[in-house]
Design a protein around this motif. Structure first.
Motif, PDB file in Angstrom:
ATOM      1  N   GLU A   1      46.856  38.808  26.161  1.00  0.00           N
ATOM      2  CA  GLU A   1      47.017  39.478  24.543  1.00  0.00           C
ATOM      3  C   GLU A   1      45.970  39.693  23.727  1.00  0.00           C
ATOM      4  N   GLY A   2      46.388  40.727  22.998  1.00  0.00           N
ATOM      5  CA  GLY A   2      45.221  41.275  22.389  1.00  0.00           C
ATOM      6  C   GLY A   2      44.368  41.821  23.075  1.00  0.00           C
ATOM      7  N   GLU A   3      42.788  41.780  22.959  1.00  0.00           N
ATOM      8  CA  GLU A   3      41.534  42.411  23.917  1.00  0.00           C
ATOM      9  C   GLU A   3      41.238  41.278  24.526  1.00  0.00           C
ATOM     10  N   VAL A   4      40.969  41.652  25.808  1.00  0.00           N
ATOM     11  CA  VAL A   4      40.871  41.256  26.728  1.00  0.00           C
ATOM     12  C   VAL A   4      39.253  41.132  26.884  1.00  0.00           C
ATOM     13  N   THR A   5      38.866  39.805  27.207  1.00  0.00           N
ATOM     14  CA  THR A   5      37.041  40.195  26.917  1.00  0.00           C
ATOM     15  C   THR A   5      36.010  40.026  27.959  1.00  0.00           C
ATOM     16  N   ARG A   6      36.939  40.294  29.403  1.00  0.00           N
ATOM     17  CA  ARG A   6      36.550  40.166  30.634  1.00  0.00           C
ATOM     18  C   ARG A   6      37.310  40.719  31.579  1.00  0.00           C
ATOM     19  N   GLY A   7      36.812  41.700  32.969  1.00  0.00           N
ATOM     20  CA  GLY A   7      37.437  42.816  33.571  1.00  0.00           C
ATOM     21  C   GLY A   7      37.388  41.345  34.446  1.00  0.00           C
ATOM     22  N   VAL A   8      38.499  42.183  35.810  1.00  0.00           N
ATOM     23  CA  VAL A   8      38.170  41.539  37.209  1.00  0.00           C
ATOM     24  C   VAL A   8      37.834  43.129  37.717  1.00  0.00           C
ATOM     25  N   GLU A   9      36.622  42.773  38.950  1.00  0.00           N
ATOM     26  CA  GLU A   9      35.909  43.424  39.948  1.00  0.00           C
ATOM     27  C   GLU A   9      36.943  42.576  41.038  1.00  0.00           C
ATOM     28  N   LEU A  10      37.385  44.244  41.539  1.00  0.00           N
ATOM     29  CA  LEU A  10      38.090  43.683  43.411  1.00  0.00           C
ATOM     30  C   LEU A  10      37.322  43.982  43.741  1.00  0.00           C
ATOM     31  N   GLU A  11      37.165  43.227  45.229  1.00  0.00           N
ATOM     32  CA  GLU A  11      36.076  44.218  46.276  1.00  0.00           C
ATOM     33  C   GLU A  11      37.113  45.643  47.175  1.00  0.00           C
ATOM     34  N   GLY A  12      36.438  45.660  48.166  1.00  0.00           N
ATOM     35  CA  GLY A  12      37.929  46.586  49.946  1.00  0.00           C
ATOM     36  C   GLY A  12      38.417  44.928  50.036  1.00  0.00           C
ATOM     37  N   ASP A  13      37.591  44.011  50.935  1.00  0.00           N
ATOM     38  CA  ASP A  13      38.323  42.904  50.856  1.00  0.00           C
ATOM     39  C   ASP A  13      39.729  42.234  50.445  1.00  0.00           C
ATOM     40  N   GLU A  14      39.059  41.906  49.158  1.00  0.00           N
ATOM     41  CA  GLU A  14      40.200  41.463  47.807  1.00  0.00           C
ATOM     42  C   GLU A  14      41.107  42.613  48.232  1.00  0.00           C
ATOM     43  N   ARG A  15      41.085  43.803  47.664  1.00  0.00           N
ATOM     44  CA  ARG A  15      42.186  44.462  47.205  1.00  0.00           C
ATOM     45  C   ARG A  15      43.213  44.975  48.525  1.00  0.00           C
ATOM     46  N   ALA A  16      42.523  44.644  49.873  1.00  0.00           N
ATOM     47  CA  ALA A  16      42.550  44.428  50.877  1.00  0.00           C
ATOM     48  C   ALA A  16      44.307  43.379  51.348  1.00  0.00           C
ATOM     49  N   ALA A  17      44.247  42.456  51.253  1.00  0.00           N
ATOM     50  CA  ALA A  17      44.533  41.302  51.243  1.00  0.00           C
ATOM     51  C   ALA A  17      45.741  40.931  49.884  1.00  0.00           C
ATOM     52  N   LEU A  18      45.036  41.751  48.748  1.00  0.00           N
ATOM     53  CA  LEU A  18      45.937  41.811  48.269  1.00  0.00           C
ATOM     54  C   LEU A  18      47.158  43.030  48.269  1.00  0.00           C
ATOM     55  N   ALA A  19      47.231  43.539  48.895  1.00  0.00           N
ATOM     56  CA  ALA A  19      48.211  45.022  49.330  1.00  0.00           C
ATOM     57  C   ALA A  19      48.982  44.293  50.090  1.00  0.00           C
ATOM     58  N   VAL A  20      48.185  43.715  51.370  1.00  0.00           N
ATOM     59  CA  VAL A  20      49.329  43.340  52.523  1.00  0.00           C
ATOM     60  C   VAL A  20      50.242  42.048  51.244  1.00  0.00           C
ATOM     61  N   LEU A  21      49.700  40.833  50.756  1.00  0.00           N
ATOM     62  CA  LEU A  21      51.000  40.302  50.431  1.00  0.00           C
ATOM     63  C   LEU A  21      52.083  41.497  48.771  1.00  0.00           C
ATOM     64  N   ALA A  22      50.884  42.549  48.454  1.00  0.00           N
ATOM     65  CA  ALA A  22      52.419  42.906  47.863  1.00  0.00           C
ATOM     66  C   ALA A  22      53.739  44.283  48.682  1.00  0.00           C
ATOM     67  N   GLU A  23      53.108  44.039  50.707  1.00  0.00           N
ATOM     68  CA  GLU A  23      53.312  44.269  51.187  1.00  0.00           C
ATOM     69  C   GLU A  23      54.558  44.108  50.974  1.00  0.00           C
ATOM     70  N   SER A  24      54.636  42.495  51.643  1.00  0.00           N
ATOM     71  CA  SER A  24      55.090  41.318  52.300  1.00  0.00           C
ATOM     72  C   SER A  24      56.332  41.152  50.924  1.00  0.00           C
ATOM     73  N   GLY A  25      56.235  41.334  49.551  1.00  0.00           N
ATOM     74  CA  GLY A  25      57.414  40.719  49.027  1.00  0.00           C
ATOM     75  C   GLY A  25      56.672  39.395  48.178  1.00  0.00           C
TER      76      GLY A  25
END
Length: 83
Positions: free
Chosen positions: A31-55
């Motif tokens: 909500e509003g301006e976000v004061t920080r971003g999020v950095e995702l490394e390759g392993d983190e993106r891969a884990a999130l992709a597996v979780l997303a693919e499984s629903g």
């Protein structure tokens, strides 16, 4: 290692796409301006992709705007502009 910086302030899908984005599920809808971003490394993106693919989580919906080319990068050709 390839790192993706997620900046919700610069996301074109912000608003309509937030409710179905993994960042909003994990951290809450920004909500509003976000004061920080999020950095995702390759392993983190891969884990999130597996979780997303499984629903279990929605995918990352980050859409960044692309800057239009500078006008001087186009050459005038017969019938109009050409790259």
């Amino acid at each position: 290692m390839d790192i993706v910086h997620v900046d919700c302030n610069r996301c074109v899908a912000r608003g309509s796409g937030c409710s179905d984005c993994v960042i909003s599920v994990l951290l809450g809808i920004p909500e509003g301006e976000v004061t920080r971003g999020v950095e995702l490394e390759g392993d983190e993106r891969a884990a999130l992709a597996v979780l997303a693919e499984s629903g279990l989580l929605p995918p990352l919906r980050l859409v960044q705007a692309v800057s239009p080319p500078e006008p001087e990068s186009f050459l005038w050709a017969e019938g109009g502009f050409a790259e």
